[in-house]
Design an enzyme around this catalytic site. Structure first.
Site, PDB file in Angstrom:
ATOM      1  N   GLY A  89     -59.882  40.282 -47.419  1.00 48.89           N
ATOM      2  CA  GLY A  89     -59.848  40.324 -48.872  1.00 48.89           C
ATOM      3  C   GLY A  89     -60.732  41.441 -49.395  1.00 48.89           C
TER       4      GLY A  89
ATOM      5  N   MET B  70     -64.639  43.843 -48.255  1.00 40.43           N
ATOM      6  CA  MET B  70     -65.759  44.098 -47.371  1.00 40.43           C
ATOM      7  C   MET B  70     -66.881  44.676 -48.211  1.00 40.43           C
ATOM      8  SD  MET B  70     -67.128  43.848 -44.478  1.00 40.43           S
ATOM      9  CE  MET B  70     -68.834  44.294 -44.205  1.00 40.43           C
TER      10      MET B  70
ATOM     11  N   GLU C 238     -67.723  39.917 -53.322  1.00 45.26           N
ATOM     12  CA  GLU C 238     -68.230  41.137 -52.699  1.00 45.26           C
ATOM     13  C   GLU C 238     -69.474  41.645 -53.429  1.00 45.26           C
ATOM     14  OE1 GLU C 238     -67.056  41.479 -49.900  1.00 45.26           O
ATOM     15  OE2 GLU C 238     -65.282  40.260 -50.237  1.00 45.26           O
TER      16      GLU C 238
ATOM     17  N   GLU D 133     -72.560  34.389 -45.719  1.00 43.74           N
ATOM     18  CA  GLU D 133     -71.345  33.975 -46.417  1.00 43.74           C
ATOM     19  C   GLU D 133     -71.514  32.702 -47.249  1.00 43.74           C
ATOM     20  OE1 GLU D 133     -69.158  35.951 -46.841  1.00 43.74           O
ATOM     21  OE2 GLU D 133     -69.183  37.350 -45.151  1.00 43.74           O
TER      22      GLU D 133
ATOM     23  N   ASP E 144     -66.081  37.781 -34.325  1.00 42.31           N
ATOM     24  CA  ASP E 144     -64.980  37.649 -35.281  1.00 42.31           C
ATOM     25  C   ASP E 144     -64.494  36.202 -35.362  1.00 42.31           C
ATOM     26  OD1 ASP E 144     -65.136  40.357 -35.699  1.00 42.31           O
ATOM     27  OD2 ASP E 144     -63.473  40.859 -34.366  1.00 42.31           O
TER      28      ASP E 144
ATOM     29  N   ARG F  10     -53.288  41.635 -44.821  1.00 42.77           N
ATOM     30  CA  ARG F  10     -54.463  40.787 -44.997  1.00 42.77           C
ATOM     31  C   ARG F  10     -54.329  39.559 -44.112  1.00 42.77           C
ATOM     32  NH1 ARG F  10     -56.443  38.192 -50.768  1.00 42.77           N
ATOM     33  NH2 ARG F  10     -58.293  37.099 -49.967  1.00 42.77           N
TER      34      ARG F  10
END
Length: 647
Positions: A305, A307, A333, A355, A410, A593
């Site tokens: 979405g 970075m 962001e 996050e 990841d 995405r």
């Protein structure tokens, strides 16, 4: 998988933390100077052992990276040199760096006579996750500068190269980086761990028709050269670059939008509230400390979405809905400018510190700008999506302080660090009250500004500045349950938006056959209410005629709103409604995405539509980012795929 025993800070680290300078929330000058001393860095890095790097950063850490790179669109590679400034914590004659698929042509160091001296080096056999260690033998102890000449592969894991046909304007090629989590090493030889922060500068050469941008101050040197400077120390994963047919449109004196000309006006209108978001966040959490905040709208192949690269957030065009309904991603962001960029997780086990805090701050920005109802709807939708995801995750992966073992970081990017982390902070806010908790969060950002920290360091700060300061409100055991426990705590009070009450009632009335779809009262529904309507539908055995009725009434198939499209295609596939396949093919081939395509491929791959899904993927694959390709290659690996990539 994780021990629930709390990690205790060593006395040496506690001493080091006491030495860390606090900062004045009203002084950007003070915060820029808030860098730990070498002694403190050493203590912190000893604690922050990162299993996903080869770097010997407890002995020597990179303090500055100077890049001189050329962008070659004919060979799809970057080539040039990286000069690393070194800060020594222990005497030594060895520097170990992270690389992935790099070709190293020479290594030199500035010796005691201020001359560049050639050095021996070895590039180890590559590991599938970590890449290859680059070991450099130094002639002198305490060498201050090392220069590495190199070039990338033509398909590095952290760079995507696009042909003109794969861009909006279809005139010029495009390239962009995605360094998070450990992909910076695929285009720069460096210490690729969030525990190490460095400033950077760069001189980038490209064809005069190409515009180059980076996550740094920008200065045009000539028609073919652009210079960049990042004066604040950042982790490697925040070093970012992009190049293509780009134009700029200002939003105010410190923010604006870079995009291909074909989409610039739409992006400018969609994200016009960005300056106000910056003011709101700064008022609540302290000065914005990065100078500028610009947005780069990337081609649709961008795998995420957004970075949060400092000074220049990379944004997917899939959030340009025309009605500002998906701009919470911009708030997210932007929020990283405090949580993640300013205060950074020291290892990828600690991702929730980035996050979870960011998702919490994002929601507070949305509430201040658009009202409590919208913020609560977004909380509720996030909670529902997390519940669905938890049902698919292993118990160990539902832990905030996740144990990654030898897996790729990841794999830590599920809804757990984002939404479970947010729910934990909402829990603290509700227990202590907003006034106390807002003061705590602001002081937390100030105290750890420009540092990389662990969960243990957060725990210590939380105990000293909230739990112990206001006793008998929240226990250490409750904090343990949130951070080290699996799933969600039994004492969680889920978010619940009453704005969804009517939506839920109308859905049930329609399911019971008491109203037709065309009779539903939907004229005032927001995107969030439509998402609630779709997402809470039965996932099995919903009659095909009922789905066709919905589609006829509301034209879900082929909608231009990417979130509604994803929700609708998910519902259709769960119920075997394959009338959507032609439009779904368009969806899968025109965006990259991962959150909006990978789950749909997974659903298709588990049905009799496997062959259809694989054929769509093979045609779309060249337009996907290498990280997207890697994920989907494994899904369709029953026989060799065309155009295999190198890593």
């Amino acid at each position: 998988m994780l021990s629930l025993r709390r990690t205790v800070l060593s006395s040496a680290l506690l001493f080091a933390l006491q030495l860390l300078p606090s900062t004045d929330a009203n002084s950007a000058t003070n915060t820029l100077a808030a860098e730990p001393t070498a002694t403190v860095v050493q203590a912190l890095t000893q604690q922050n052992q990162d299993a996903l790097t080869y770097a010997n950063y407890t002995e020597v850490s990179v303090s500055h990276v100077e890049l001189a790179l050329a962008i070659d669109f004919k060979q799809n590679r970057l080539s040039g040199e990286a000069t690393l400034d070194l800060a020594w914590h222990k005497p030594g004659k060895q520097l170990i760096l992270d690389t992935r698929d790099l070709t190293i042509t020479s290594v030199t160091a500035l010796n005691s006579t201020v001359k560049w001296q050639s050095l021996p080096f070895t590039l180890a056999k590559a590991d599938a996750v970590k890449g290859a260690a680059l070991t450099i033998k130094l002639a002198d102890e305490d060498t201050q500068k090392v220069k590495i000449k190199y070039h990338t592969s033509n398909n590095p894991s952290g760079i995507q190269w696009l042909t003109p046909e794969q861009t909006q304007g279809k005139q010029l090629p495009f390239m962009f980086s995605q360094s998070q989590a450990i992909h910076a090493r695929s285009w720069i030889p460096l210490q690729d761990t969030p525990a190490v922060r460095q400033t950077y500068s760069a001189t980038i050469t490209a064809d005069k028709a190409i515009t180059v941008v980076m996550s740094a101050d920008r200065k045009t040197l000539s028609s073919t050269q652009t210079q960049f400077t990042m004066p604040q120390a950042i982790p490697a994963y925040l070093i970012a670059i992009a190049a293509g047919h780009l134009k700029f449109s200002p939003l105010d004196n410190i923010s604006g939008i870079w995009a291909e000309p074909e989409i610039l006006d739409k992006a400018n209108k969609e994200f016009a509230d960005t300056p106000e978001m910056i003011k709101i966040a700064a008022k609540r959490y302290g000065d914005y400390r990065w100078g500028r905040y610009d947005l780069l709208i990337l081609p649709p192949s961008f795998p995420f979405g957004g970075m949060e690269n400092p000074r220049l957030s990379f944004i997917t065009p899939t959030v340009i809905a025309g009605d500002k309904s998906l701009v919470s991603l911009i708030a997210h962001e932007l929020a990283h400018s405090w949580s993640g960029n300013l205060v950074t997780n020291a290892t990828w086990r600690d991702l929730w510190l980035n996050e979870g805090f960011t998702t919490y701050v994002e929601n507070r920005i949305m509430e201040d700008l658009y009202g409590r109802d919208r913020a609560l709807m977004e909380q509720t939708i996030g909670y529902s999506e997390l519940l669905a995801e938890l049902a698919e995750l292993t118990p160990g992966d539902s832990v905030l302080h996740i144990d990654l073992g030898k897996r790729s970081p990841d794999e830590a990017f599920s809804g757990v660090p984002y939404v479970k982390g947010q729910l934990f902070l909402i829990f603290l806010e509700q227990k202590f009250g907003r006034e106390r908790f807002d003061a705590f969060v602001k002081s937390y950002f100030n105290h750890f500004a420009f540092q990389s920290i662990t969960t243990a360091q957060f725990r210590e700060y939380l105990s000293l500045n909230l739990l112990n300061k206001y006793p008998n409100v929240v226990s250490e055991a409750e904090v343990d349950t949130w951070i080290e426990g699996q799933g969600l705590p039994s004492f969680l009070v889920p978010p619940n938006s009453h704005a969804f009450d009517d939506i839920d009632a109308q859905r049930q009335t329609w399911l019971d056959g008491k109203l037709s779809a065309s009779e539903l009262k939907t004229s005032t529904w927001t995107v969030h209410q439509w998402l609630r309507f779709i997402n809470e539908m039965p996932r099995v055995n919903l009659d095909q005629a009922k789905l066709a009725e919905l589609n006829k009434a509301f034209h879900f198939t082929g909608t231009g709103n990417s979130e509604i499209a994803f929700a609708w295609y998910s519902l259709a596939l769960d119920n075997g409604y394959y009338a959507v396949l032609p439009a779904l093919k368009q969806h899968l081939t025109h965006i990259g995405r991962m959150r909006l395509i990978v789950p749909l491929y997974q659903k298709l791959a588990s049905t009799d539509q496997y062959d259809w899904a694989k054929s769509v993927y093979l045609k779309a694959r060249s337009g996907y980012h290498p990280q997207t390709q890697a994920s989907l290659d494994m899904m369709f690996a029953d026989k060799p795929l065309e155009h295999e990539h190198s890593h």
